[in-house]
Design a protein around this motif. Structure first.
Motif, mmCIF file in Angstrom:
data_model
loop_
_atom_site.group_PDB
_atom_site.id
_atom_site.type_symbol
_atom_site.label_atom_id
_atom_site.label_comp_id
_atom_site.label_asym_id
_atom_site.label_seq_id
_atom_site.Cartn_x
_atom_site.Cartn_y
_atom_site.Cartn_z
ATOM 1 N N VAL A 89 0.845 -1.190 0.000
ATOM 2 C CA VAL A 89 0.000 0.000 0.000
ATOM 3 C C VAL A 89 0.884 1.245 0.000
ATOM 4 O O VAL A 89 1.882 1.306 0.721
ATOM 5 C CB VAL A 89 -0.935 0.018 1.226
ATOM 6 C CG1 VAL A 89 -1.752 1.321 1.249
ATOM 7 C CG2 VAL A 89 -1.866 -1.183 1.204
ATOM 8 N N THR A 90 0.510 2.227 -0.820
ATOM 9 C CA THR A 90 1.183 3.521 -0.791
ATOM 10 C C THR A 90 0.160 4.595 -0.464
ATOM 11 O O THR A 90 -1.027 4.453 -0.780
ATOM 12 C CB THR A 90 1.840 3.841 -2.143
ATOM 13 O OG1 THR A 90 0.846 3.818 -3.164
ATOM 14 C CG2 THR A 90 2.929 2.836 -2.478
ATOM 15 N N LYS A 91 0.598 5.674 0.145
ATOM 16 C CA LYS A 91 -0.286 6.780 0.514
ATOM 17 C C LYS A 91 0.127 8.032 -0.243
ATOM 18 O O LYS A 91 1.306 8.392 -0.261
ATOM 19 C CB LYS A 91 -0.222 7.043 2.020
ATOM 20 C CG LYS A 91 -1.187 8.148 2.466
ATOM 21 C CD LYS A 91 -1.130 8.368 3.963
ATOM 22 C CE LYS A 91 0.142 9.073 4.361
ATOM 23 N NZ LYS A 91 0.120 9.485 5.801
ATOM 24 N N ALA A 92 -0.844 8.676 -0.871
ATOM 25 C CA ALA A 92 -0.585 9.917 -1.601
ATOM 26 C C ALA A 92 -1.448 11.020 -1.004
ATOM 27 O O ALA A 92 -2.666 10.880 -0.918
ATOM 28 C CB ALA A 92 -0.893 9.741 -3.083
ATOM 29 N N ASP A 93 -0.838 12.109 -0.576
ATOM 30 C CA ASP A 93 -1.565 13.230 0.017
ATOM 31 C C ASP A 93 -2.008 14.191 -1.086
ATOM 32 O O ASP A 93 -1.184 14.886 -1.689
ATOM 33 C CB ASP A 93 -0.678 13.975 1.020
ATOM 34 C CG ASP A 93 -0.384 13.130 2.246
ATOM 35 O OD1 ASP A 93 -1.268 12.359 2.649
ATOM 36 O OD2 ASP A 93 0.729 13.236 2.786
ATOM 37 N N ILE A 94 -3.307 14.223 -1.331
ATOM 38 C CA ILE A 94 -3.849 15.127 -2.339
ATOM 39 C C ILE A 94 -4.121 16.506 -1.758
ATOM 40 O O ILE A 94 -4.074 17.518 -2.451
ATOM 41 C CB ILE A 94 -5.136 14.526 -2.949
ATOM 42 C CG1 ILE A 94 -4.775 13.293 -3.784
ATOM 43 C CG2 ILE A 94 -5.872 15.546 -3.808
ATOM 44 C CD1 ILE A 94 -5.965 12.647 -4.460
ATOM 45 N N ASN A 95 -4.392 16.577 -0.463
ATOM 46 C CA ASN A 95 -4.653 17.860 0.205
ATOM 47 C C ASN A 95 -5.813 18.601 -0.447
ATOM 48 O O ASN A 95 -5.703 19.773 -0.807
ATOM 49 C CB ASN A 95 -3.393 18.741 0.204
ATOM 50 C CG ASN A 95 -2.242 18.100 0.957
ATOM 51 O OD1 ASN A 95 -2.466 17.386 1.929
ATOM 52 N ND2 ASN A 95 -1.030 18.347 0.495
ATOM 53 N N ASP A 96 -6.906 17.917 -0.615
ATOM 54 C CA ASP A 96 -8.078 18.512 -1.260
ATOM 55 C C ASP A 96 -9.202 18.661 -0.241
ATOM 56 O O ASP A 96 -9.438 17.773 0.578
ATOM 57 C CB ASP A 96 -8.543 17.617 -2.417
ATOM 58 C CG ASP A 96 -9.623 18.257 -3.251
ATOM 59 O OD1 ASP A 96 -10.806 18.186 -2.849
ATOM 60 O OD2 ASP A 96 -9.292 18.833 -4.305
ATOM 61 N N PRO A 97 -9.922 19.797 -0.249
ATOM 62 C CA PRO A 97 -10.941 20.039 0.777
ATOM 63 C C PRO A 97 -12.279 19.354 0.534
ATOM 64 O O PRO A 97 -13.114 19.307 1.432
ATOM 65 C CB PRO A 97 -11.104 21.562 0.732
ATOM 66 C CG PRO A 97 -10.826 21.908 -0.689
ATOM 67 C CD PRO A 97 -9.732 20.971 -1.123
ATOM 68 N N HIS A 98 -12.537 18.843 -0.663
ATOM 69 C CA HIS A 98 -13.856 18.297 -0.967
ATOM 70 C C HIS A 98 -14.111 16.993 -0.216
ATOM 71 O O HIS A 98 -13.193 16.191 -0.037
ATOM 72 C CB HIS A 98 -14.004 18.069 -2.468
ATOM 73 C CG HIS A 98 -13.926 19.328 -3.280
ATOM 74 N ND1 HIS A 98 -12.729 19.809 -3.769
ATOM 75 C CD2 HIS A 98 -14.888 20.195 -3.681
ATOM 76 C CE1 HIS A 98 -12.963 20.931 -4.446
ATOM 77 N NE2 HIS A 98 -14.260 21.187 -4.401
ATOM 78 N N PRO A 99 -15.336 16.760 0.179
ATOM 79 C CA PRO A 99 -15.650 15.576 0.993
ATOM 80 C C PRO A 99 -15.872 14.289 0.201
ATOM 81 O O PRO A 99 -15.951 13.223 0.785
ATOM 82 C CB PRO A 99 -16.931 15.985 1.718
ATOM 83 C CG PRO A 99 -17.606 16.910 0.759
ATOM 84 C CD PRO A 99 -16.494 17.679 0.086
ATOM 85 N N GLU A 100 -15.997 14.378 -1.105
ATOM 86 C CA GLU A 100 -16.259 13.167 -1.887
ATOM 87 C C GLU A 100 -15.175 12.959 -2.934
ATOM 88 O O GLU A 100 -14.776 13.891 -3.643
ATOM 89 C CB GLU A 100 -17.626 13.230 -2.571
ATOM 90 C CG GLU A 100 -17.957 11.949 -3.334
ATOM 91 C CD GLU A 100 -19.401 11.887 -3.802
ATOM 92 O OE1 GLU A 100 -20.191 11.129 -3.231
ATOM 93 O OE2 GLU A 100 -19.737 12.631 -4.746
ATOM 94 N N LEU A 101 -14.714 11.728 -3.035
ATOM 95 C CA LEU A 101 -13.691 11.342 -3.998
ATOM 96 C C LEU A 101 -14.252 10.244 -4.894
ATOM 97 O O LEU A 101 -14.789 9.249 -4.414
ATOM 98 C CB LEU A 101 -12.446 10.827 -3.270
ATOM 99 C CG LEU A 101 -11.370 10.171 -4.134
ATOM 100 C CD1 LEU A 101 -10.630 11.230 -4.945
ATOM 101 C CD2 LEU A 101 -10.393 9.383 -3.271
ATOM 102 N N ILE A 102 -14.143 10.439 -6.208
ATOM 103 C CA ILE A 102 -14.519 9.417 -7.186
ATOM 104 C C ILE A 102 -13.233 8.980 -7.876
ATOM 105 O O ILE A 102 -12.522 9.810 -8.452
ATOM 106 C CB ILE A 102 -15.533 9.954 -8.205
ATOM 107 C CG1 ILE A 102 -16.780 10.480 -7.490
ATOM 108 C CG2 ILE A 102 -15.921 8.872 -9.205
ATOM 109 C CD1 ILE A 102 -17.805 11.114 -8.417
ATOM 110 N N VAL A 103 -12.928 7.698 -7.814
ATOM 111 C CA VAL A 103 -11.633 7.217 -8.286
ATOM 112 C C VAL A 103 -11.817 6.046 -9.239
ATOM 113 O O VAL A 103 -12.746 5.249 -9.100
ATOM 114 C CB VAL A 103 -10.740 6.803 -7.088
ATOM 115 C CG1 VAL A 103 -11.390 5.695 -6.286
ATOM 116 C CG2 VAL A 103 -9.352 6.396 -7.552
#
Length: 247
Positions: A89-103
């Motif tokens: 597993v890797t972690k990427a910090d997007i630092n985005d304020p929106h509460p919903e992520l579609i991936v």
């Protein structure tokens, strides 16, 4: 015998002509329900929401971490098998304020992952951001400005996106507030944004021809169905009062 055969031949000929000339007439009141064609059971697109208060839909100060799977082999979905020891597993910090992520992971041995961040409830004042990873989630580049520049610098408010069933490099992003679609045919290296004659709440890509796309507004009282033959650049009306459709 010959006379009977001639009569039957004439009857069949008349029936064929009648079936050709008679046009169907819709009987009864306009349908109130539109039946959508079945989408894939697993289109690979996932929605992730974090817990937010009612007045905290898109204004969070702390950074948000997004987790992506790291490819470890040649099999699907990063080479994951029955042996959990293969999972990395890797972690990427997007630092985005929106509460919903579609991936969405492009699949087919691709290292491309697309992410759309958005407000849960969208208005004309809402914003959205798009990020693309080309290293299977180790890092993400924001392409929101690049997408806005494809439409006179006006930033669309993306509701969601759709992947092409016929070409993994193609995606369509929809803005139902401004009636826009943004397309890419090369994994987000270039974008094109077009206006649509309807609010694109539902998009259906063709399984074999990547240029053909169906679209509609599920709240349209006239139940109009549109088709694009050039991957969203232009649209024409197919039919009104559509109750159901399929490829």
């Amino acid at each position: 015998m010959a006379t009977d055969l001639a009569k039957w031949t004439l009857l069949v000929h008349v029936l064929l002509i009648t079936c050709t000339l008679v046009h169907p007439i819709r009987v009864g009141s306009r349908a109130k329900t539109l039946h959508f064609p079945p989408q894939s059971d697993d289109d690979g697109i996932r929605r992730i929401r974090r817990s937010v208060s009612a007045d905290d839909d898109a204004s969070v100060d702390s950074p948000r971490s997004r987790v992506a799977r790291q490819a470890t082999g040649s099999s699907g979905a990063g080479g994951l098998g029955d042996d959990n020891s293969n999972i990395r597993v890797t972690k990427a910090d997007i630092n985005d304020p929106h509460p919903e992520l579609i991936v969405h992971w492009a699949g087919e041995n691709s290292d491309v992952i697309l992410c759309l961040t958005r407000s849960i409830t969208q208005t004309a004042a809402s914003t959205s951001n798009v990020y693309i990873s080309t290293d299977y989630g180790a890092s993400f580049d924001e392409v929101t400005t690049q997408m806005a520049n494809s439409y006179s610098g006006v930033a669309p408010i993306y509701d969601r996106f759709y992947s092409s069933k016929a070409d993994i490099e193609r995606y369509i992003f929809t803005d139902v507030i401004k009636s826009l679609v943004t397309t890419t045919e090369d994994f987000g290296q270039t974008f094109h944004t077009y206006s649509t004659p309807f609010k694109p709440t539902n998009i259906y890509t063709h399984a074999a021809n990547p240029d053909i796309v169906l679209g509609l507004d599920e709240n349209d009282e006239r139940k109009r169905l549109y088709v694009s033959m050039n991957f969203g650049a232009t649209w024409r009306l197919v039919e009104e009062d559509v109750k159901s459709f399929n490829w």
